[in-house]
Design a protein around this motif. Sequence first.
Motif, PDB file in Angstrom:
ATOM      1  N   ALA A 159       0.842  -1.201   0.000  1.00 28.42           N
ATOM      2  CA  ALA A 159       0.000   0.000   0.000  1.00 28.42           C
ATOM      3  C   ALA A 159       0.870   1.240   0.000  1.00 28.42           C
ATOM      4  O   ALA A 159       2.049   1.199   0.359  1.00 28.42           O
ATOM      5  CB  ALA A 159      -0.919   0.013   1.218  1.00 28.42           C
ATOM      6  N   GLY A 162      -2.980   6.659   1.321  1.00 28.77           N
ATOM      7  CA  GLY A 162      -4.258   6.166   1.801  1.00 28.77           C
ATOM      8  C   GLY A 162      -4.157   4.820   2.478  1.00 28.77           C
ATOM      9  O   GLY A 162      -5.143   4.299   3.007  1.00 28.77           O
ATOM     10  N   ALA A 166      -6.469   2.192   5.146  1.00 29.03           N
ATOM     11  CA  ALA A 166      -6.859   0.931   4.512  1.00 29.03           C
ATOM     12  C   ALA A 166      -6.306  -0.270   5.272  1.00 29.03           C
ATOM     13  O   ALA A 166      -7.000  -1.283   5.445  1.00 29.03           O
ATOM     14  CB  ALA A 166      -6.376   0.909   3.062  1.00 29.03           C
ATOM     15  N   LEU A 275      -3.232  -2.493  -2.333  1.00 29.22           N
ATOM     16  CA  LEU A 275      -4.198  -1.508  -1.859  1.00 29.22           C
ATOM     17  C   LEU A 275      -3.909  -0.137  -2.449  1.00 29.22           C
ATOM     18  O   LEU A 275      -2.978   0.051  -3.226  1.00 29.22           O
ATOM     19  CB  LEU A 275      -4.165  -1.451  -0.324  1.00 29.22           C
ATOM     20  CG  LEU A 275      -4.488  -2.736   0.422  1.00 29.22           C
ATOM     21  CD1 LEU A 275      -4.318  -2.528   1.934  1.00 29.22           C
ATOM     22  CD2 LEU A 275      -5.906  -3.222   0.112  1.00 29.22           C
ATOM     23  N   THR A 276      -4.698   0.817  -2.041  1.00 26.84           N
ATOM     24  CA  THR A 276      -4.628   2.203  -2.504  1.00 26.84           C
ATOM     25  C   THR A 276      -3.203   2.745  -2.533  1.00 26.84           C
ATOM     26  O   THR A 276      -2.395   2.442  -1.658  1.00 26.84           O
ATOM     27  CB  THR A 276      -5.507   3.082  -1.597  1.00 26.84           C
ATOM     28  OG1 THR A 276      -5.339   4.465  -1.945  1.00 26.84           O
ATOM     29  CG2 THR A 276      -5.127   2.927  -0.139  1.00 26.84           C
ATOM     30  N   GLN A 299      -7.604  -3.663  -4.463  1.00 28.79           N
ATOM     31  CA  GLN A 299      -8.657  -2.749  -4.015  1.00 28.79           C
ATOM     32  C   GLN A 299      -9.291  -2.076  -5.223  1.00 28.79           C
ATOM     33  O   GLN A 299      -8.598  -1.687  -6.174  1.00 28.79           O
ATOM     34  CB  GLN A 299      -8.077  -1.704  -3.065  1.00 28.79           C
ATOM     35  CG  GLN A 299      -9.124  -0.830  -2.385  1.00 28.79           C
ATOM     36  CD  GLN A 299      -8.529   0.068  -1.327  1.00 28.79           C
ATOM     37  OE1 GLN A 299      -7.358  -0.065  -0.964  1.00 28.79           O
ATOM     38  NE2 GLN A 299      -9.319   0.998  -0.819  1.00 28.79           N
ATOM     39  N   GLU A 301     -11.569   0.793  -7.470  1.00 30.46           N
ATOM     40  CA  GLU A 301     -11.419   2.236  -7.636  1.00 30.46           C
ATOM     41  C   GLU A 301     -12.263   3.029  -6.656  1.00 30.46           C
ATOM     42  O   GLU A 301     -11.808   4.027  -6.092  1.00 30.46           O
ATOM     43  CB  GLU A 301     -11.782   2.632  -9.072  1.00 30.46           C
ATOM     44  CG  GLU A 301     -11.630   4.132  -9.355  1.00 30.46           C
ATOM     45  CD  GLU A 301     -11.865   4.499 -10.794  1.00 30.46           C
ATOM     46  OE1 GLU A 301     -11.656   5.667 -11.147  1.00 30.46           O
ATOM     47  OE2 GLU A 301     -12.251   3.605 -11.588  1.00 30.46           O
ATOM     48  N   SER A 303     -13.302   2.483  -3.635  1.00 33.39           N
ATOM     49  CA  SER A 303     -12.873   2.535  -2.230  1.00 33.39           C
ATOM     50  C   SER A 303     -11.426   2.973  -2.060  1.00 33.39           C
ATOM     51  O   SER A 303     -10.953   3.118  -0.936  1.00 33.39           O
ATOM     52  CB  SER A 303     -13.089   1.171  -1.562  1.00 33.39           C
ATOM     53  OG  SER A 303     -12.234   0.179  -2.114  1.00 33.39           O
ATOM     54  N   SER A 304     -10.694   3.173  -3.163  1.00 33.26           N
ATOM     55  CA  SER A 304      -9.291   3.598  -3.078  1.00 33.26           C
ATOM     56  C   SER A 304      -9.207   5.107  -2.923  1.00 33.26           C
ATOM     57  O   SER A 304      -9.848   5.846  -3.669  1.00 33.26           O
ATOM     58  CB  SER A 304      -8.523   3.186  -4.338  1.00 33.26           C
ATOM     59  OG  SER A 304      -8.407   1.793  -4.444  1.00 33.26           O
ATOM     60  N   LEU A 305      -8.386   5.550  -1.986  1.00 30.87           N
ATOM     61  CA  LEU A 305      -8.137   6.976  -1.859  1.00 30.87           C
ATOM     62  C   LEU A 305      -7.403   7.475  -3.099  1.00 30.87           C
ATOM     63  O   LEU A 305      -7.719   8.533  -3.643  1.00 30.87           O
ATOM     64  CB  LEU A 305      -7.312   7.265  -0.602  1.00 30.87           C
ATOM     65  CG  LEU A 305      -7.156   8.730  -0.221  1.00 30.87           C
ATOM     66  CD1 LEU A 305      -8.505   9.332   0.160  1.00 30.87           C
ATOM     67  CD2 LEU A 305      -6.171   8.891   0.919  1.00 30.87           C
ATOM     68  N   TYR A 307      -6.368   5.643  -6.733  1.00 28.72           N
ATOM     69  CA  TYR A 307      -6.458   4.421  -7.544  1.00 28.72           C
ATOM     70  C   TYR A 307      -5.320   4.414  -8.565  1.00 28.72           C
ATOM     71  O   TYR A 307      -5.507   4.627  -9.750  1.00 28.72           O
ATOM     72  CB  TYR A 307      -7.816   4.367  -8.240  1.00 28.72           C
ATOM     73  CG  TYR A 307      -8.098   3.074  -8.981  1.00 28.72           C
ATOM     74  CD1 TYR A 307      -8.083   1.857  -8.315  1.00 28.72           C
ATOM     75  CD2 TYR A 307      -8.384   3.092 -10.338  1.00 28.72           C
ATOM     76  CE1 TYR A 307      -8.348   0.670  -8.988  1.00 28.72           C
ATOM     77  CE2 TYR A 307      -8.657   1.915 -11.023  1.00 28.72           C
ATOM     78  CZ  TYR A 307      -8.636   0.708 -10.347  1.00 28.72           C
ATOM     79  OH  TYR A 307      -8.903  -0.467 -11.015  1.00 28.72           O
TER      80      TYR A 307
END
Length: 346
Positions: A159, A162, A166, A275-276, A299, A301, A303-305, A307
């Motif tokens: 990650a 964000g 997450a 993840l993001t 993850q 788009e 919910s990703s801070l 993407y």
Amino acid sequence: MKPIRVLVVDGSPTTCAVFKTELERDPGIIVVGTASTPLAARAAIIALDPDVLTLDIRRPGKGGLSFLEKLMRLRPMPVIAVASEIAGGRNARSVQALALGAYDIFLKPEDGSRAHAYDPLRARVRGASKMRVLLRDGPATPAPAPDFVPDGRIVAVGASTGGVDALITLLSDFPENCPPTVVTQHMPEAFTASFASRLDAHCAAAVQEATNGAPLEPGRIYLAPGGSHHLEVMGRERRVCRLREGPTVNGHRPSVDVLFHSIAKLDAPALGVILTGMGDDGARGLAAMREAGARTLGQDEESSLVYGMPRVAHEMGAVEKQLPLSRMTRAVLEQCNAVSTSARVA
């Protein structure tokens, strides 16, 4: 191209003036205003509608974190949290700011006169201006932990921007006997110990900064320390963490790609999760994991801070299935549960 409009929030008029001067050295950035109190900041945001906010998390009025929490809940926008180079890096406030949704941390230079001291701030403003900030997600779907028995699979998670929030969401519902999990989160050296402690407080499993030679065991989560090393997993019979010195990869150290590639070489059952985050670190490593037979999740788009990393991984075919963050924990545990009757990703 329109300039990036920045609001500087700091209780020190001197700092506000320095930030204005330094930020506007970039012709693509303009400081549209400054504020010294939360009340003034709220009014300035409404009146000036800035693209990016810089916020001293100790000031104004020592209420920086409280202001940030309310801002990200009610009117989310790109925020760069500002901390002291001396104390801020070791302070849990910095990690909390990231968990609340700050785009990144800028350590205010002890010697602001040194050459290029504010280059990172200008770079962070440019990066933050490109991000899409979402209203906070609701609670994650409860994970099916009571009947969980680890099946020997290693979980590797990567990650970036964000990722603090997450990772807390993903890992806080892991059961006490979770699969051995290794995590690379892009974060400076000064913050990773505090973040590991914060995760440990949220999780039933034990969370620690990875150390060289630490054996991978169920019920343990290992966070890559920031600094001069990459985190890898080594060993055929007895798998351990390895901290390897080396140059940055994809501009990062530790690098998600380095972690994922090391696991792809193990010939061991594994699950990769991306993840993001901004950029493409981890995409090629996740592809290598999938080619080696690992299951892979990304993850989605919405919910990703940011993407970025999940998008690149998805577009190159590295992601077996995209999921919202609220469903990720359940999917990970279902894939790693020895009592599961199927290997669904749902």
